[in-house]
Design a protein around this motif. Structure first.
Motif, mmCIF file in Angstrom:
data_model
loop_
_atom_site.group_PDB
_atom_site.id
_atom_site.type_symbol
_atom_site.label_atom_id
_atom_site.label_comp_id
_atom_site.label_asym_id
_atom_site.label_seq_id
_atom_site.Cartn_x
_atom_site.Cartn_y
_atom_site.Cartn_z
ATOM 1 N N LYS A 1 -4.141 4.997 -8.079
ATOM 2 C CA LYS A 1 -3.288 5.800 -7.196
ATOM 3 C C LYS A 1 -2.513 6.820 -8.024
ATOM 4 C CE LYS A 1 -2.718 2.623 -3.309
ATOM 5 N NZ LYS A 1 -1.757 1.979 -2.407
ATOM 6 N N PHE B 1 6.462 7.058 -4.364
ATOM 7 C CA PHE B 1 5.914 7.257 -5.709
ATOM 8 C C PHE B 1 7.038 6.861 -6.651
ATOM 9 C CE2 PHE B 1 4.741 9.265 -9.633
ATOM 10 C CZ PHE B 1 3.365 9.115 -9.675
ATOM 11 N N HIS C 1 2.559 4.378 -4.558
ATOM 12 C CA HIS C 1 1.506 5.115 -5.251
ATOM 13 C C HIS C 1 1.855 5.408 -6.711
ATOM 14 C CE1 HIS C 1 -1.144 6.378 -1.771
ATOM 15 N NE2 HIS C 1 -0.109 5.813 -1.154
ATOM 16 N N ASN D 1 0.814 -1.224 0.000
ATOM 17 C CA ASN D 1 0.000 0.000 0.000
ATOM 18 C C ASN D 1 0.841 1.265 0.000
ATOM 19 O OD1 ASN D 1 -2.467 -1.378 0.014
ATOM 20 N ND2 ASN D 1 -2.435 -1.595 2.240
ATOM 21 N N THR E 1 -2.951 10.966 -4.285
ATOM 22 C CA THR E 1 -3.206 10.007 -3.206
ATOM 23 C C THR E 1 -1.974 9.859 -2.321
ATOM 24 O OG1 THR E 1 -2.539 8.105 -4.590
ATOM 25 C CG2 THR E 1 -4.871 8.730 -4.618
ATOM 26 N N ASN E 2 -0.782 9.959 -2.929
ATOM 27 C CA ASN E 2 0.457 9.888 -2.166
ATOM 28 C C ASN E 2 0.528 11.025 -1.151
ATOM 29 O OD1 ASN E 2 3.334 10.813 -1.690
ATOM 30 N ND2 ASN E 2 3.802 8.916 -2.750
#
Length: 324
Positions: free
Chosen positions: A96, A211, A90, A87, A100-101
């Motif tokens: 994602k 990311f 991202h 999870n 969202t990160n």
């Protein structure tokens, strides 16, 4: 082969291409043309005379990219079905994004600061991350995540004996062999990189979020025990980089101290102390030590005013219709 040729002659080329794709999949053999890349350097920032300030983007065979897309769908279906990617990642993940990160990380950090905790955030920088991926280690990880043998064999052959040359303004360098890395600009590159870096947060106690290769680590730093946890996590990350033959650019790894009563603790990676920062650009958004976004607003307004000034100088007619 130019994409327009494929589009205009779709009925003529689709069947022979399908035969090539099927044979490549069954035998694991890759046409040599699919393993050659023209490198186009894309300027990032800093001194334009320094080659390190350019991103090497690989321009590869278009039919080869179509086959990569097929392999990517097989890999992604397996990753999603078995929930392989953690999870914390991202980048290049379905549903994602940068947003969202940022939301997931700073929602956690701001809630801690609002509770009166001191919080330290470390922005980490992996040097030449995509270009230093070890092929052997990557193939081992594909096997560890139980991808089917045919896919692993295809990816292994796709990475093996690749070559590239630099192309700038029509001038070409000589061809050079590639011994590590996943091609930036390829279809498979980001997915393979996510698999490679997936286990970086195993054993990490602080909040870690990624990311692609942009990684940040954050946690409570109120007590000495809290700060020791963050330091231990940094040591684990340093150990991971050594095992996986990658390197953190420690001069670019910065610490952002947040919250009242922060002790401004000095953290280390190996024998190197990490520098302190008052503001950092995180996925394009400027975040300062007060968690204030005013610098980001100022930068956006400055950029908009520059564009408006350019329009004002360059457009002769000032009528409403022409400007719009």
């Amino acid at each position: 082969m130019h994409p327009r040729i494929l589009k205009e002659l779709i009925e003529e080329v689709s069947e022979p291409l399908a035969m090539i794709f099927e044979k490549s999949w069954k035998t694991g053999e890759i046409p040599e043309d699919w393993k050659r890349a023209n490198i186009v350097p894309i300027y990032k920032k800093g001194n334009k005379n320094n080659p390190g300030n350019y991103r090497p983007v690989s321009l590869t065979s278009v039919p080869g990219k179509i086959m990569e897309q097929v392999i990517k769908e097989i890999i992604c279906k397996h990753l999603e079905g078995n929930k392989v990617i953690g999870n914390s990642q991202h980048g290049f993940v379905k549903n994602k994004s940068c947003q969202t990160n940022l939301i997931a990380f700073f929602d956690r950090i701001m809630s801690l600061v609002d509770k009166g905790e001191a919080v330290d955030v470390i922005f980490l920088d992996l040097g030449k991350a995509f270009d230093t991926v070890s092929h052997d280690i990557l193939i081992d990880k594909l096997g560890k995540y139980n991808l089917d043998r045919a896919t692993i064999r295809w990816v292994h052959n796709w990475l093996d004996n690749r070559s590239q040359r630099v192309v700038v303004n029509g001038a070409k360098s000589c061809w050079k062999g590639i011994t590590s890395g996943v091609p930036q600009g390829s279809v498979l590159g980001p997915v393979l990189f996510n698999i490679f870096i997936n286990d970086v947060d195993i054993g990490i106690e602080s909040t870690l979020i990624k990311f692609a290769d942009d990684t940040k680590l954050g946690g409570v730093a109120t007590s000495l025990e809290d700060r020791d946890i963050i330091q231990n996590d940094l040591s684990k990350l340093e150990k991971w980089s050594e095992v996986n033959r990658m390197k953190f650019k420690k001069e670019k790894c910065k610490v952002l101290h947040l919250g009242r009563n922060n002790q401004f603790h000095t953290y280390k990676m190996g024998s190197d102390c990490l520098g302190r920062s008052m503001a950092e650009r995180d996925l394009g958004v400027i975040v300062d030590h007060k968690l204030n976004m005013s610098q980001q607003c100022d930068a956006a307004a400055k950029k908009a005013n520059m564009i408006l000034g350019c329009i004002n100088r360059c457009v002769v007619s000032k009528t409403h219709e022409v400007i719009l």
